[in-house]
Design an enzyme around this catalytic site. Structure first.
Site, mmCIF file in Angstrom:
data_model
loop_
_atom_site.group_PDB
_atom_site.id
_atom_site.type_symbol
_atom_site.label_atom_id
_atom_site.label_comp_id
_atom_site.label_asym_id
_atom_site.label_seq_id
_atom_site.Cartn_x
_atom_site.Cartn_y
_atom_site.Cartn_z
ATOM 1 N N GLU A 1 0.854 -1.140 0.022
ATOM 2 C CA GLU A 1 0.047 0.085 0.108
ATOM 3 C C GLU A 1 0.746 1.366 0.253
ATOM 4 O OE1 GLU A 1 -2.833 1.460 -0.470
ATOM 5 O OE2 GLU A 1 -3.965 1.423 1.056
ATOM 6 N N THR B 1 -4.310 10.383 -3.641
ATOM 7 C CA THR B 1 -4.465 10.336 -2.198
ATOM 8 C C THR B 1 -3.265 11.254 -1.557
ATOM 9 O OG1 THR B 1 -5.047 8.015 -2.340
ATOM 10 C CG2 THR B 1 -4.179 8.616 -0.227
HETATM 11 N N1 HSE Z 1 -7.200 7.000 5.291
HETATM 12 C C1 HSE Z 1 -6.763 6.916 4.026
HETATM 13 C C2 HSE Z 1 -7.003 8.930 3.750
HETATM 14 C C3 HSE Z 1 -7.117 6.224 3.255
HETATM 15 O O1 HSE Z 1 -7.967 9.087 3.657
HETATM 16 O O2 HSE Z 1 -5.941 9.244 3.190
HETATM 17 C C4 HSE Z 1 -6.810 6.637 1.530
HETATM 18 O O3 HSE Z 1 -7.388 5.579 0.754
#
Ligand code: HSE
Length: 308
Positions: free
Chosen positions: A128, A181
């Protein structure tokens, strides 16, 4: 066992109130992967269908996760991996973590179930990190454990499995815009107001209580995000309208799935979840934004074997 075919599900991280700690597993959306044992050590990605992703092992999420588990097991063999992507990369429903979770789950089966799901989550997180730059577990964990999970801590890793009320359904709409992200994390404040933190951790606690007691009203009352959503919602066109339309159609709650752009709703029962889907559809149908939408029950098993 020399070969295994698995289904690796999409997941929704954060679940409104639980940034980086809560997640749940979807049922109908997911990738398929075939993992084959080879005499030569190492990992080769032999096929990727449905997405433009790197074949180089060290740049591929599944490749890196696979190397991590093989190394930890001191395996005297290697693997070939075929990836059939059905989850669009960058859609916000754990596309990269599905590849990572699928790879480690499949290799663990080939190894004869050497590792437990906590350990598999650690290997998956290595993969990941290739995609998001951070080893977060809130997609990998629900993908491997199924249902709802809480990341109690990352170092040392501690995943807490949570119950899934049986009538809970998810509606997910994916507006086809791109949000990285890393960018969605980059716009978040480093410090937050104590008053927001108080409301947020009260919601995490009451949401989890609602899961344990099948209290759908308490679940609904807890699905609010005072910290992340105010910033990230600006990246998603018509987010507020989608949220209002979902709640008016009877959803318990509606929020950004992971770092977006997908938006999820939770509803009690499939009828309401389908009404929510129609309400969401109506919002984006009035725009020229293309979207994909689906209704699914919560997958309480996580990654599953298709055949071996
Ligand atoms: N918790 C992470 C975020 C998940 O919100 O950045 C990313 O898929």
């Amino acid at each position: 066992m020399n070969e295994i075919k698995i289904f690796s599900p999409a997941t929704v991280a954060n679940v409104s109130c639980g940034y980086d700690v809560l997640g749940f597993c979807l049922d109908t959306k997911g990738d398929e992967m075939v993992v084959r044992k080879t005499k030569e050590k190492g990992v080769t990605i032999t096929k990727i269908v449905g997405a433009d992703l790197p074949f180089e092992t060290e740049k591929n999420v599944a490749g890196v996760a696979a190397l991590a588990i093989l190394e930890a097991a001191k395996a005297d063999f290697g693997v070939e991996i075929e990836i059939y992507k059905n989850i669009k990369p960058g859609s916000g429903v754990g596309s990269s973590s599905a590849s990572a979770s699928g790879a480690v789950f499949a290799i663990n089966e080939i190894l004869g179930k050497t590792f437990d799901k906590q350990q598999l989550t650690l290997f998956g997180m290595k993969g990941e990190a290739v995609a998001s730059g951070v080893e977060h577990a809130d997609n990998v964990a629900p993908g491997l454990f199924g249902g709802f999970t809480l990341v109690k801590s990352v170092d040392p890793l501690k995943i807490v499995e949570l119950p899934t009320p049986s009538e809970l359904y998810a509606t997910v709409i994916h507006p086809q815009i791109e949000i990285k992200t890393s960018e969605a994390r980059g716009i978040l404040p480093v410090k937050i107001e104590l008053s927001s933190a108080i409301k947020q951790w009260a919601n995490v606690g009451s949401f989890i209580s609602g899961l344990y007691t099948n209290d759908y009203d308490l679940i609904a009352d807890s699905l609010h995000d005072y910290i992340v959503e105010p910033h990230r919602s600006q990246l998603i066109p018509h987010f507020k309208e989608i949220r209002i339309a979902s709640l008016n159609a009877g959803a318990l709650g509606c929020g950004i799935s992971g770092s977006g752009p997908s938006i999820f709703s939770l509803s009690k029962g499939s009828d309401i979840a389908n009404k929510v889907a129609n309400a969401m559809k109506e919002v984006y149908s009035k725009t020229d934004i293309k979207f994909d939408i689906y209704v699914t029950k919560i997958n309480t098993d996580g990654v599953r074997i298709i055949n071996k």
